[in-house]
Design an enzyme around this catalytic site. Sequence first.
Site, short mmCIF file in Angstrom:
data_model
loop_
_atom_site.label_atom_id
_atom_site.label_comp_id
_atom_site.label_asym_id
_atom_site.label_seq_id
_atom_site.Cartn_x
_atom_site.Cartn_y
_atom_site.Cartn_z
N LYS A 115 0.83 -1.21 0.00
CA LYS A 115 0.00 0.00 0.00
C LYS A 115 0.86 1.26 0.00
O LYS A 115 0.48 2.27 -0.57
CB LYS A 115 -0.97 0.00 1.19
N LYS A 197 -3.54 -10.92 -6.70
CA LYS A 197 -4.87 -11.24 -6.14
C LYS A 197 -5.96 -10.37 -6.79
O LYS A 197 -5.66 -9.26 -7.26
CB LYS A 197 -4.85 -11.08 -4.61
N LYS A 200 -10.24 -5.02 -5.05
CA LYS A 200 -11.18 -3.92 -5.28
C LYS A 200 -10.50 -2.74 -5.95
O LYS A 200 -11.12 -1.95 -6.62
CB LYS A 200 -11.71 -3.38 -3.95
P1 TYM Z 1 -10.61 -6.56 3.01
O1 TYM Z 1 -11.72 -5.60 3.19
O2 TYM Z 1 -9.51 -6.20 2.07
O3 TYM Z 1 -11.18 -7.95 2.56
C1 TYM Z 1 -12.27 -8.56 3.24
C2 TYM Z 1 -12.10 -10.08 3.24
O4 TYM Z 1 -12.00 -10.55 1.89
C3 TYM Z 1 -10.85 -11.39 1.75
N1 TYM Z 1 -10.33 -11.23 0.37
C4 TYM Z 1 -10.07 -12.25 -0.46
N2 TYM Z 1 -10.20 -13.57 -0.31
C5 TYM Z 1 -9.87 -14.35 -1.36
N3 TYM Z 1 -9.41 -13.87 -2.56
C6 TYM Z 1 -9.25 -12.54 -2.73
N4 TYM Z 1 -8.82 -12.08 -3.89
C7 TYM Z 1 -9.58 -11.66 -1.66
N5 TYM Z 1 -9.57 -10.31 -1.49
C8 TYM Z 1 -10.02 -10.06 -0.24
C9 TYM Z 1 -9.88 -10.86 2.80
O5 TYM Z 1 -8.92 -11.83 3.15
C10 TYM Z 1 -10.80 -10.53 3.94
O6 TYM Z 1 -11.07 -11.68 4.71
N6 TYM Z 1 -7.93 -5.78 7.12
C11 TYM Z 1 -9.07 -6.47 6.59
C12 TYM Z 1 -10.37 -6.13 7.30
C13 TYM Z 1 -10.32 -6.33 8.77
C14 TYM Z 1 -10.42 -7.57 9.45
C15 TYM Z 1 -10.32 -7.25 10.83
C16 TYM Z 1 -10.57 -8.89 9.02
C17 TYM Z 1 -10.17 -5.35 9.71
N7 TYM Z 1 -10.19 -5.91 10.95
C18 TYM Z 1 -10.38 -8.26 11.80
C19 TYM Z 1 -10.62 -9.89 10.00
C20 TYM Z 1 -10.52 -9.57 11.36
C21 TYM Z 1 -9.23 -6.08 5.15
O7 TYM Z 1 -8.79 -5.04 4.71
O8 TYM Z 1 -9.99 -6.94 4.42
#
Ligand code: TYM
Length: 333
Positions: A115, A197, A200
């Site tokens: 990032k 990956k 978004k």
């Molecule tokens: P975020 O918002 O980027 O993504 C949300 C969830 O989607 C999963 N994910 C994927 N899984 C498979 N293939 C992909 N291409 C893919 N892209 C995203 C992520 O692994 C995630 O589970 N930091 C985290 C949000 C967060 C969080 C937490 C998660 C904040 N606090 C506490 C778990 C526990 C995030 O930015 O996810």
Amino acid sequence: MINDKKVLFSGMQATGTLTLGNYAGALKNWVQLSDQYQCFYSVVDLHSITIRRDPADLRKRARDLLALYIAAGLDPKKNCIYYQSHVSAHAELAWILNCFTYMGELNRMTQFKDKSRKHQDNINAGLFTYPVLMAADILLYQADVVPVGLDQMQHLELTRDIAQRFNKIYGDVFTVPEPYVGKAGANIKSLQEPDKKMSKSDENPNASIYLTDDPDTVMRKCKRAVTDSGSEILYRDDKPGIRNLIDIYCAMTGKTPGETEKEFEGKGYGQFKEAVGESVVAQLRPLQERFAQVSADKAYLSGIIKENGEKASYFATKTLRKVQQKIGFPARP
Ligand code: TYM
């Protein structure tokens, strides 16, 4: 444990339009696990502001995400679905945990490195300490299990390290959480560059399937997905494009890669891509219909937001008070 059930915590950022990766890697598993656990699903809007956001847009996306959790099948009467920014204990515990996390640990986080490369004009301290806030999210609810995609595993490991470090000094304050990664779909890749990956924030709209895509768009994106030389449908490392499409197909249908290889034996890429597209449409159509219904009911959503925000605050504050007492902050008269 809450009501004799183990606790589950997870969250998603209210940024960009959610992709099939978010659905397959997280949301779909959340729904499957929701009966077994006492669940907290947060719209993690504090995490969203490490990158500059338009306020009205952030508010809208956060509300849409909350509605999407419900549309995906999470019952908000049984699962605590809430905004992170409505529970101030997240930020308070994050500060405390900052003092139990080393710069060296945060420096190793690959997401921070990625990032900061992407947003060189705004490498703020929040971006750096982001994983500590994530640890606070999880530890506040004494979560036993945290379902995430593979890209979050490093953050989960850090959360466990912080919890163990704290417990070693102050006794058993935090439950040390286990990650949960689903059998299929934990690492969905870009349709255009299958070594990256699906994200978004990808600038190429053909690289990701968005949860808001209509059936024609989904079919077109699947047909245009980059594939490998050869013509066989095989789940192999040297065929990353086809391997990714098999992962998507398995995440959508519940089939295994082996079953998929058999199903498409002797068939070509074209036929397979069509089937992948249809399997995605079959999942997204009901999700989109239900999303439209849920988001239209503003009073219902507002009720959920209030009720669940209070419920989350109750459990979070319980842990925070315990932590404050252990550390040596003065008791409240
Ligand atoms: P975020 O918002 O980027 O993504 C949300 C969830 O989607 C999963 N994910 C994927 N899984 C498979 N293939 C992909 N291409 C893919 N892209 C995203 C992520 O692994 C995630 O589970 N930091 C985290 C949000 C967060 C969080 C937490 C998660 C904040 N606090 C506490 C778990 C526990 C995030 O930015 O996810």
